[in-house]
Write a protein that holds these residues in place. Structure first.
Motif, PDB file in Angstrom:
ATOM      1  N   ASN A   1       0.713  -1.385   0.056  1.00 35.56           N
ATOM      2  CA  ASN A   1      -0.086   0.009  -0.026  1.00 35.56           C
ATOM      3  C   ASN A   1       1.113   1.100   0.008  1.00 35.56           C
ATOM      4  O   ASN A   1       0.430   2.359   0.510  1.00 35.56           O
ATOM      5  CB  ASN A   1      -0.945   0.114   1.338  1.00 35.56           C
ATOM      6  CG  ASN A   1      -2.121  -0.987   0.861  1.00 35.56           C
ATOM      7  OD1 ASN A   1      -2.236  -1.374  -0.025  1.00 35.56           O
ATOM      8  ND2 ASN A   1      -2.811  -1.389   2.109  1.00 35.56           N
TER       9      ASN A   1
ATOM     10  N   LYS B   1       1.632   6.601   0.485  1.00 38.11           N
ATOM     11  CA  LYS B   1       0.655   5.681   0.959  1.00 38.11           C
ATOM     12  C   LYS B   1      -0.681   5.907   0.414  1.00 38.11           C
ATOM     13  O   LYS B   1      -1.225   6.806   0.020  1.00 38.11           O
ATOM     14  CB  LYS B   1       0.672   5.829   2.533  1.00 38.11           C
ATOM     15  CG  LYS B   1      -0.233   4.574   3.304  1.00 38.11           C
ATOM     16  CD  LYS B   1       0.057   4.772   4.730  1.00 38.11           C
ATOM     17  CE  LYS B   1      -0.504   3.622   5.179  1.00 38.11           C
ATOM     18  NZ  LYS B   1       0.049   3.173   6.745  1.00 38.11           N
ATOM     19  N   PHE B   2      -1.433   4.663  -0.002  1.00 41.67           N
ATOM     20  CA  PHE B   2      -2.826   4.530  -0.517  1.00 41.67           C
ATOM     21  C   PHE B   2      -3.688   3.613   0.392  1.00 41.67           C
ATOM     22  O   PHE B   2      -3.360   2.582   1.005  1.00 41.67           O
ATOM     23  CB  PHE B   2      -2.593   4.613  -1.990  1.00 41.67           C
ATOM     24  CG  PHE B   2      -2.088   3.208  -2.319  1.00 41.67           C
ATOM     25  CD1 PHE B   2      -3.049   2.071  -2.580  1.00 41.67           C
ATOM     26  CD2 PHE B   2      -0.822   2.786  -2.737  1.00 41.67           C
ATOM     27  CE1 PHE B   2      -2.595   0.744  -3.086  1.00 41.67           C
ATOM     28  CE2 PHE B   2      -0.440   1.615  -3.038  1.00 41.67           C
ATOM     29  CZ  PHE B   2      -1.552   0.644  -3.103  1.00 41.67           C
ATOM     30  N   ASP B   3      -4.849   3.812   0.011  1.00 39.42           N
ATOM     31  CA  ASP B   3      -5.943   2.715   0.687  1.00 39.42           C
ATOM     32  C   ASP B   3      -6.801   2.577  -0.677  1.00 39.42           C
ATOM     33  O   ASP B   3      -6.689   2.974  -1.696  1.00 39.42           O
ATOM     34  CB  ASP B   3      -6.790   3.173   1.808  1.00 39.42           C
ATOM     35  CG  ASP B   3      -7.240   4.719   1.632  1.00 39.42           C
ATOM     36  OD1 ASP B   3      -7.876   4.883   0.574  1.00 39.42           O
ATOM     37  OD2 ASP B   3      -7.569   5.547   2.637  1.00 39.42           O
ATOM     38  N   ASN B   4      -8.022   2.006  -0.462  1.00 36.21           N
ATOM     39  CA  ASN B   4      -8.891   1.574  -1.405  1.00 36.21           C
ATOM     40  C   ASN B   4      -9.723   2.874  -1.985  1.00 36.21           C
ATOM     41  O   ASN B   4     -10.349   2.733  -3.074  1.00 36.21           O
ATOM     42  CB  ASN B   4     -10.012   0.973  -0.859  1.00 36.21           C
ATOM     43  CG  ASN B   4      -9.539  -0.705  -0.579  1.00 36.21           C
ATOM     44  OD1 ASN B   4      -8.378  -0.948  -0.899  1.00 36.21           O
ATOM     45  ND2 ASN B   4     -10.275  -1.434   0.113  1.00 36.21           N
ATOM     46  N   THR B   5      -9.591   4.132  -1.346  1.00 36.00           N
ATOM     47  CA  THR B   5     -10.362   5.104  -2.108  1.00 36.00           C
ATOM     48  C   THR B   5      -9.420   6.357  -2.695  1.00 36.00           C
ATOM     49  O   THR B   5      -9.641   7.169  -3.277  1.00 36.00           O
ATOM     50  CB  THR B   5     -10.944   6.235  -0.681  1.00 36.00           C
ATOM     51  OG1 THR B   5     -10.022   6.492   0.112  1.00 36.00           O
ATOM     52  CG2 THR B   5     -11.893   5.148  -0.237  1.00 36.00           C
ATOM     53  N   THR B   6      -8.005   5.897  -2.651  1.00 32.87           N
ATOM     54  CA  THR B   6      -7.070   6.948  -3.233  1.00 32.87           C
ATOM     55  C   THR B   6      -6.997   6.676  -4.690  1.00 32.87           C
ATOM     56  O   THR B   6      -6.973   5.628  -5.270  1.00 32.87           O
ATOM     57  CB  THR B   6      -5.351   6.392  -2.691  1.00 32.87           C
ATOM     58  OG1 THR B   6      -5.532   6.539  -1.253  1.00 32.87           O
ATOM     59  CG2 THR B   6      -4.617   7.486  -3.210  1.00 32.87           C
TER      60      THR B   6
ATOM     61  N   CYS C   1      -8.807   4.099  -9.197  1.00 33.19           N
ATOM     62  CA  CYS C   1      -8.210   3.819  -7.781  1.00 33.19           C
ATOM     63  C   CYS C   1      -7.086   3.178  -7.834  1.00 33.19           C
ATOM     64  O   CYS C   1      -6.608   2.208  -8.779  1.00 33.19           O
ATOM     65  CB  CYS C   1      -9.004   3.337  -6.726  1.00 33.19           C
ATOM     66  SG  CYS C   1     -10.486   4.279  -6.345  1.00 33.19           S
TER      67      CYS C   1
ATOM     68  N   HIS D   1      -5.456   1.074  -5.860  1.00 33.05           N
ATOM     69  CA  HIS D   1      -5.432  -0.495  -5.517  1.00 33.05           C
ATOM     70  C   HIS D   1      -6.264  -1.195  -6.819  1.00 33.05           C
ATOM     71  O   HIS D   1      -5.434  -2.319  -6.924  1.00 33.05           O
ATOM     72  CB  HIS D   1      -6.257  -0.787  -4.281  1.00 33.05           C
ATOM     73  CG  HIS D   1      -7.929  -0.553  -4.698  1.00 33.05           C
ATOM     74  ND1 HIS D   1      -8.634   0.607  -4.721  1.00 33.05           N
ATOM     75  CD2 HIS D   1      -8.678  -1.692  -4.891  1.00 33.05           C
ATOM     76  CE1 HIS D   1     -10.068   0.518  -5.139  1.00 33.05           C
ATOM     77  NE2 HIS D   1      -9.888  -1.252  -5.067  1.00 33.05           N
TER      78      HIS D   1
ATOM     79  N   GLN E   1      -3.472  -4.184  -8.181  1.00 32.04           N
ATOM     80  CA  GLN E   1      -3.869  -5.572  -8.125  1.00 32.04           C
ATOM     81  C   GLN E   1      -3.919  -6.236  -9.657  1.00 32.04           C
ATOM     82  O   GLN E   1      -4.242  -7.450  -9.594  1.00 32.04           O
ATOM     83  CB  GLN E   1      -5.338  -5.603  -7.643  1.00 32.04           C
ATOM     84  CG  GLN E   1      -5.348  -5.144  -5.890  1.00 32.04           C
ATOM     85  CD  GLN E   1      -6.714  -5.247  -5.272  1.00 32.04           C
ATOM     86  OE1 GLN E   1      -7.859  -5.152  -6.499  1.00 32.04           O
ATOM     87  NE2 GLN E   1      -6.858  -5.102  -4.135  1.00 32.04           N
TER      88      GLN E   1
END
Length: 130
Positions: free
Chosen positions: A12, A27-32, A86, A88, A92
């Motif tokens: 991430n 740093k990122f998450d599912n909304t970045t 996004c 992610h 992926q």
């Protein structure tokens, strides 16, 4: 698997290569979104003319040599505001570890001298790239 030149620096954490040889980690998450990263780079690099820039995925060496996969995503995100990809979703994808992310000038201004007058930071970045 995370190699030295992969998209991910850590889980991430996206590694973005700049033209001056530096890298920036995000740093990122599912909304970045890709747009979030580009706008952060815009601020950190003091660039105003962001419409010339995009994140680019560079495919690492394969049997076929080096390849480029240009991420048109920035243009879509900033100008159409309809499709937001996004991060992610990008990391992926199969073989994402074969790519590295670069911040590049992808849309050349008609008159680079206008860019120099309007946004010296963007002009310098373009100069470093070519």
């Amino acid at each position: 698997i995370m190699s030295g030149n992969s998209l991910l620096f850590l889980p991430n954490v996206l590694k973005v290569y700049l033209e001056n040889g530096q890298t920036k980690a995000f740093k990122f998450d599912n909304t970045t979104t890709v747009k979030d990263i580009v706008l952060t780079l815009k601020d950190k690099l003091s660039i105003r003319a962001i419409e010339y820039f995009a994140l680019v995925l560079e495919q690492q060496y394969t049997d076929m040599g080096y390849g480029w996969l240009f991420a048109f995503v920035l243009k879509v995100c900033i100008h159409l505001q309809t499709i937001i990809l996004c991060l992610h979703q990008v990391v992926q994808k199969k073989d994402s570890h074969d790519y590295r992310c670069l911040f590049r000038v992808c849309f050349i201004p008609r008159d680079p001298m206008d860019l120099l007058q309007d946004d010296p930071s963007a002009f310098e970045y373009l100069f470093l790239q070519v």
